[in-house]
Design a protein around this motif. Sequence first.
Motif, short mmCIF file in Angstrom:
data_model
loop_
_atom_site.label_atom_id
_atom_site.label_comp_id
_atom_site.label_asym_id
_atom_site.label_seq_id
_atom_site.Cartn_x
_atom_site.Cartn_y
_atom_site.Cartn_z
N TYR A 1 3.65 7.86 -9.93
CA TYR A 1 4.56 7.06 -10.76
C TYR A 1 3.86 5.80 -11.29
O TYR A 1 4.34 5.17 -12.22
N SER A 2 2.75 5.44 -10.66
CA SER A 2 2.06 4.22 -11.08
C SER A 2 0.65 4.45 -11.60
O SER A 2 0.02 3.52 -12.10
N LEU B 1 -13.80 9.89 -5.44
CA LEU B 1 -14.40 8.82 -4.63
C LEU B 1 -14.22 9.11 -3.14
O LEU B 1 -15.13 8.91 -2.34
N LYS B 2 -13.03 9.58 -2.80
CA LYS B 2 -12.75 9.93 -1.39
C LYS B 2 -13.71 11.05 -0.94
O LYS B 2 -14.30 10.97 0.14
N LYS C 1 -3.50 9.65 4.60
CA LYS C 1 -2.99 8.39 4.06
C LYS C 1 -3.49 8.16 2.62
O LYS C 1 -4.54 8.66 2.24
N THR C 2 -2.72 7.38 1.92
CA THR C 2 -3.05 6.86 0.58
C THR C 2 -3.08 7.92 -0.52
O THR C 2 -2.38 7.79 -1.52
N LEU C 3 -3.92 8.94 -0.36
CA LEU C 3 -3.99 9.98 -1.40
C LEU C 3 -2.91 11.03 -1.15
O LEU C 3 -2.61 11.35 0.00
N PRO C 4 -2.34 11.58 -2.22
CA PRO C 4 -1.30 12.60 -2.04
C PRO C 4 -1.86 13.80 -1.27
O PRO C 4 -3.07 14.09 -1.37
N GLY D 1 0.81 -1.22 0.00
CA GLY D 1 0.00 0.00 0.00
C GLY D 1 0.84 1.27 0.00
O GLY D 1 2.06 1.24 -0.20
N LEU D 2 0.17 2.40 0.24
CA LEU D 2 0.84 3.70 0.15
C LEU D 2 0.97 4.37 1.51
O LEU D 2 1.97 5.04 1.78
N GLY D 3 -0.05 4.18 2.34
CA GLY D 3 -0.01 4.73 3.69
C GLY D 3 0.37 6.19 3.72
O GLY D 3 -0.05 6.99 2.88
N PHE D 4 1.21 6.54 4.68
CA PHE D 4 1.65 7.92 4.85
C PHE D 4 2.92 8.18 4.05
O PHE D 4 3.10 9.23 3.44
N LYS D 5 3.80 7.16 4.03
CA LYS D 5 5.13 7.38 3.46
C LYS D 5 5.18 7.34 1.93
O LYS D 5 6.04 7.97 1.34
N LYS D 6 4.28 6.58 1.31
CA LYS D 6 4.41 6.42 -0.14
C LYS D 6 3.29 7.12 -0.91
O LYS D 6 3.19 6.98 -2.12
N ARG D 7 2.44 7.87 -0.21
CA ARG D 7 1.31 8.49 -0.91
C ARG D 7 1.79 9.51 -1.94
O ARG D 7 1.13 9.76 -2.94
#
Length: 387
Positions: free
Chosen positions: A354-355, A367-368, A381-384, A343-349
Amino acid sequence: MVGGSVPVFDEIILSTTLMNRVISFNSVSGTLVCQAGCVLEELSRYVEERGFVMPLDLGAKGSCHIGGNVATNAGGLRFLRYGSLHGTVLGLEVVLADGTVLDCLTSLRKDNTGYDLKQLFIGSEGTLGVITAVSIQCPPKPRAVNVAFLGCPGFAEVLQTFSSGKELLGEILSAYEFMDAECMWLVTHHLRLASPVQESPFYVLVETSGSRAGHDSEKLSDFLEQALSSGLVTDGTVATDQTRLKALWALRERISEALSRDGYVYKYDLSLPTERLYDLVSDLRARLGSQAKHVVGYGHLGDGNLHLNVTSEAFSPSLLADLEPYVYEWTARQRGSVSAEHGLGFKKRGVLSYSKPPEALRLMQQLKALLDPKGILNPYKTLPAQA
Ligand SMILES: O=C(O)CC[C@@H](O)C(=O)O
Ligand SMILES: [Zn+2]
């Protein structure tokens, strides 16, 4: 790994620990319905006593909750055989941001009545609703399980052994994992595990699961004989009893733990075209030189999933600058995924783009906004981060 469940600012923590009841189990269909706070290992035990297995298994099984597994669409060690939770989860009960209880907790294998809403919540990391119950399809428990741990002279041989395994083992192939020599160094040095085979540049763990021991071992012997005689594999060992089987799996499952004892760890979980998967590791090793203590590659090769980890004595901003965005750009050029299973969580959002194309990102944001207009569900989390 990505801080998906870690509160960072002003969050309220919601625990589902007490929602740990099995609601029903159908011993004909193998459908398990349970509350979200059930621990995966306890569910495994419950269904195994009834002749079934959970369709997923992870190193964290002793503590992780099924609700969290579904919310993060956890991958793990049985993915090759039973596929993603997007396929094995049959129904969900979800509490929406406004308090509505969405009862989609059906146990149907087939249901084509419009949008498959449960899929929205699988892998949403709790950002669209709170999963409170899960209905999941459990396959029959395999009667015979074998694990072969093999040494390969190069990555090309790791790939060819995989192709040969798919061909010769067919339906009984249930896992194909790989690790490089540096991973073996880490588990033998930091965890004092013993390597069961001669030193090799690469190691693979092949698991077979089937219904008849004789049939399976015959197939496995054919496969091993071919792999050894053609030089794809240079050394190997096979286990059938529980204790040895677990010991072989530990070499692979405990790499993450060994890495955490090596120093500061930079972690990447990538999906890449299988044939290019290790190029990135070799490329980075050359690029980082002596800045890095270890640059290692391992993971779920059968699923095209590389766990790339780099260690250094302490956190180094210049090492990080050499890693990012380089790793993400490399992955995007291959049309890979910057998060295969964690997943993306906090660190990879911030690296989602890139994907995913901007159109997909916009739809995710819409949707959010629709499901969580006040932004109260796993915020940040998840969304930038919004500009
Ligand atoms: O720590 C990692 O990089 C991956 C952890 C886990 O997904 C594994 O497959 O061991
Ligand atoms: Zn993994």
